[in-house]
Each structure stands twice: as C-alpha cells, then as structure tokens.
Design a protein around this motif. Sequence first.
Motif, PDB file in Angstrom:
ATOM      1  N   SER A  44       0.809  -1.254   0.327  1.00 51.97           N
ATOM      2  CA  SER A  44      -0.113  -0.001   0.057  1.00 51.97           C
ATOM      3  C   SER A  44       0.889   1.071  -0.060  1.00 51.97           C
ATOM      4  N   ASN A  45       0.428   2.432  -0.583  1.00 53.05           N
ATOM      5  CA  ASN A  45       1.098   3.528  -0.444  1.00 53.05           C
ATOM      6  C   ASN A  45       2.261   3.670  -1.343  1.00 53.05           C
ATOM      7  N   TRP A  46       2.250   2.916  -2.194  1.00 52.00           N
ATOM      8  CA  TRP A  46       3.432   2.885  -3.283  1.00 52.00           C
ATOM      9  C   TRP A  46       2.805   2.702  -4.484  1.00 52.00           C
ATOM     10  N   GLU A  47       3.477   3.415  -5.664  1.00 46.01           N
ATOM     11  CA  GLU A  47       3.358   3.013  -7.091  1.00 46.01           C
ATOM     12  C   GLU A  47       4.441   2.445  -7.729  1.00 46.01           C
ATOM     13  N   SER A  48       4.252   1.849  -8.786  1.00 44.79           N
ATOM     14  CA  SER A  48       5.504   1.232  -9.708  1.00 44.79           C
ATOM     15  C   SER A  48       4.983   1.027 -11.048  1.00 44.79           C
ATOM     16  N   ASN A  49       5.797   0.816 -12.019  1.00 45.16           N
ATOM     17  CA  ASN A  49       5.472   0.472 -13.415  1.00 45.16           C
ATOM     18  C   ASN A  49       5.556  -1.032 -13.760  1.00 45.16           C
ATOM     19  N   VAL A  50       5.967  -1.939 -12.546  1.00 48.30           N
ATOM     20  CA  VAL A  50       6.176  -3.157 -12.834  1.00 48.30           C
ATOM     21  C   VAL A  50       5.540  -4.117 -11.158  1.00 48.30           C
ATOM     22  N   PRO A  51       5.584  -5.197 -11.410  1.00 46.40           N
ATOM     23  CA  PRO A  51       4.989  -5.627 -10.089  1.00 46.40           C
ATOM     24  C   PRO A  51       6.149  -5.937  -9.196  1.00 46.40           C
ATOM     25  N   CYS A  52       5.752  -5.678  -7.869  1.00 44.42           N
ATOM     26  CA  CYS A  52       6.854  -6.165  -6.717  1.00 44.42           C
ATOM     27  C   CYS A  52       6.159  -7.036  -5.335  1.00 44.42           C
ATOM     28  N   GLU A  53       6.840  -7.147  -4.747  1.00 49.65           N
ATOM     29  CA  GLU A  53       6.179  -7.819  -3.564  1.00 49.65           C
ATOM     30  C   GLU A  53       6.883  -7.726  -2.133  1.00 49.65           C
ATOM     31  N   ILE A  54       6.068  -7.958  -1.179  1.00 50.68           N
ATOM     32  CA  ILE A  54       6.484  -7.902   0.247  1.00 50.68           C
ATOM     33  C   ILE A  54       6.823  -9.322   0.502  1.00 50.68           C
ATOM     34  N   VAL A  55       8.240  -9.498   1.227  1.00 48.13           N
ATOM     35  CA  VAL A  55       8.617 -10.717   1.267  1.00 48.13           C
ATOM     36  C   VAL A  55       9.256 -10.904   2.716  1.00 48.13           C
ATOM     37  N   SER A  56       9.733 -11.875   3.291  1.00 48.61           N
ATOM     38  CA  SER A  56      10.701 -12.014   4.496  1.00 48.61           C
ATOM     39  C   SER A  56      11.766 -12.721   3.904  1.00 48.61           C
ATOM     40  N   VAL A  57      12.845 -12.184   4.612  1.00 51.76           N
ATOM     41  CA  VAL A  57      14.339 -12.361   4.345  1.00 51.76           C
ATOM     42  C   VAL A  57      15.163 -13.145   5.472  1.00 51.76           C
ATOM     43  N   LYS A  58      15.664 -14.399   5.029  1.00 49.05           N
ATOM     44  CA  LYS A  58      16.242 -15.403   5.901  1.00 49.05           C
ATOM     45  C   LYS A  58      17.147 -14.581   6.799  1.00 49.05           C
ATOM     46  N   ASN A  59      17.083 -14.703   8.128  1.00 49.29           N
ATOM     47  CA  ASN A  59      18.171 -14.269   9.123  1.00 49.29           C
ATOM     48  C   ASN A  59      17.948 -12.878   9.414  1.00 49.29           C
ATOM     49  N   GLU A  60      16.758 -12.172   8.723  1.00 53.74           N
ATOM     50  CA  GLU A  60      16.601 -10.760   9.046  1.00 53.74           C
ATOM     51  C   GLU A  60      15.320 -10.585   9.443  1.00 53.74           C
ATOM     52  N   PRO A  61      15.065  -9.773  10.394  1.00 56.30           N
ATOM     53  CA  PRO A  61      13.953  -9.210  11.063  1.00 56.30           C
ATOM     54  C   PRO A  61      12.979  -8.544  10.103  1.00 56.30           C
ATOM     55  N   GLY A  62      11.543  -8.594  10.532  1.00 54.67           N
ATOM     56  CA  GLY A  62      10.820  -7.724   9.807  1.00 54.67           C
ATOM     57  C   GLY A  62      10.391  -8.210   8.346  1.00 54.67           C
ATOM     58  N   LYS A  63       9.536  -7.220   7.480  1.00 56.98           N
ATOM     59  CA  LYS A  63       9.235  -7.478   6.093  1.00 56.98           C
ATOM     60  C   LYS A  63      10.101  -6.479   5.235  1.00 56.98           C
ATOM     61  N   TRP A  64      10.306  -6.829   3.954  1.00 55.62           N
ATOM     62  CA  TRP A  64      10.927  -6.288   2.985  1.00 55.62           C
ATOM     63  C   TRP A  64      10.304  -6.030   1.663  1.00 55.62           C
ATOM     64  N   LEU A  65      10.596  -4.917   1.069  1.00 56.81           N
ATOM     65  CA  LEU A  65      10.036  -4.669  -0.400  1.00 56.81           C
ATOM     66  C   LEU A  65      10.973  -5.255  -1.174  1.00 56.81           C
ATOM     67  N   ASN A  66      10.523  -6.351  -2.016  1.00 55.50           N
ATOM     68  CA  ASN A  66      11.516  -6.921  -3.185  1.00 55.50           C
ATOM     69  C   ASN A  66      11.140  -6.238  -4.546  1.00 55.50           C
ATOM     70  N   LEU A 211      16.376  -5.237  -2.101  1.00 55.65           N
ATOM     71  CA  LEU A 211      15.473  -5.280  -1.039  1.00 55.65           C
ATOM     72  C   LEU A 211      15.586  -4.083  -0.265  1.00 55.65           C
ATOM     73  N   ILE A 212      14.391  -3.622   0.277  1.00 62.70           N
ATOM     74  CA  ILE A 212      14.444  -2.416   1.175  1.00 62.70           C
ATOM     75  C   ILE A 212      13.519  -2.611   2.368  1.00 62.70           C
ATOM     76  N   SER A 213      13.729  -2.048   3.449  1.00 64.63           N
ATOM     77  CA  SER A 213      12.860  -1.924   4.513  1.00 64.63           C
ATOM     78  C   SER A 213      13.135  -0.869   5.477  1.00 64.63           C
ATOM     79  N   ASN A 214      12.383  -0.637   6.389  1.00 65.99           N
ATOM     80  CA  ASN A 214      12.664   0.525   7.528  1.00 65.99           C
ATOM     81  C   ASN A 214      12.855   1.874   6.770  1.00 65.99           C
ATOM     82  N   LEU A 215      12.046   2.037   5.575  1.00 65.98           N
ATOM     83  CA  LEU A 215      12.308   3.459   5.068  1.00 65.98           C
ATOM     84  C   LEU A 215      11.805   4.609   5.767  1.00 65.98           C
TER      85      LEU A 215
END
Length: 220
Positions: A44-66, A211-215
């Motif tokens: 939510s609250n984002w726009e893009s010209n191609v698909p992307c998705e929220i993921v989890s990352v092994k050994n990293e806390p929280g959720k990430w935008l891939n 991947l980014i998180s905690n923006l």
Amino acid sequence: MIRHKFITTCLLVGLSTFSGKTQSTGQLILADNFFKEAIGKFPSNWESNVPCEIVSVKNEPGKWLNMHAGGTYIPLLTQNFPENFKVEFDFIYKALGEDYNTTEITIFSQKPGGDNDVAFPGNEGIKIFLENFIVSYACYSQQKTEDKLAKEYRTNIIQTDKKVKVNIQVSRQEVNIYINNQQLITSHFSSTTLPFNALRFHLWGSQAEPLISNLKITNQ
C-alpha cells in the motif's frame, strides 16, 4: 503506473505513516517498515510500473519490499520535504547478472501532474547510485543537465545478500551519504529554489533486484 489506495496509519509497533508536520527536528515525513503488508502482495502507499512484492528475508527481522529489474518504485507522499532532511533505509543488494546492476535513488521536485522523464524526473534532483562495491552521486538542474562533478566511492561495504543501513542527509545545498554510519560522500549540489517532494527507487535498464525495509524520511 500501478496505484494503490492511499492509507494513513501510525502505529506504536509497525509504523506506516505518510503525513506529518515538519517544524521540529526529527519530525517524521514518511515511515514504512511494511509491518501491515501481507507477504507476497504489492505494498500500500506505493506506485510502480512493474510488479513487486513484500517478502521475508532469512536471518533478517521484519518485512522487505522486493523490487524487480527494470522497475521504478515511488512511495506516495503528501507534502514537500523541509530544507534540511534525511532519508534512511535498510538495503540488501541483489542482481540478476554482473553487467549493469545499479539501484538509483532519486530525490527530486515533482512537477504538478507528474513527470514521465525517465532520466531526469521533475524539475531538479539529486541521484545516489548503489551497486556492488560502489556508491556514487550526481545532481541535475532544471535544464536536465547532470552534474559533471559527480562523485564515486569504491567500498566493500555493499555486497550481495549483505544488509546495510543507508543514510542520505540533505542540508541546504549539501548532500552527505553514510553507509553503516560511515560517511562515504559529501558534496554540494546545484542551486535550487524548489522544494523536493518525491523519492524514487529506479531500476530502469538495470539487472538489480534489491530489497529495502525500514524506510524513513525525517526533518533534520
């Protein structure tokens, strides 16, 4: 562009807010750690010209935008940035190949009604480029002329699958770039009378899939 309904929320745990006054130092302009987003869904609250998705990352806390190669990703904002501000986020470098694999972060003054210029969005802006072992910087003017005095810093801090903390500080007409609290670049940028009001993660022509998180964007 893929657009999603604008939602403004502010939680004590799981911050996702896209508005706020900026008179005091440290006041939030934007914060998104994707806490409320479902794994596998477009944020939510984002726009893009191609698909992307929220993921989890092994050994990293929280959720990430891939993000995916060739895409442009923009968080929806409701106000201009103050004169002094900083942009912070966690970043994991990934790429599909060894050729052009740069992630470009553009901070710029968006024209009313939007702007489709791929290379130089908006009126004026600054660019930060992150790739394997390299951090670089440039700026551009209203004439769409990129700064020929762009700076580059070679470092082993950014490596594949390694999380780093990026901190971009803009104070009047100076830009300071920190990775993991280490100052890598300091530079002046072209004079402007226009407030910045947009942030873009740009992968056009790139094989990068970061991947980014905690923006977070805050007033300094």
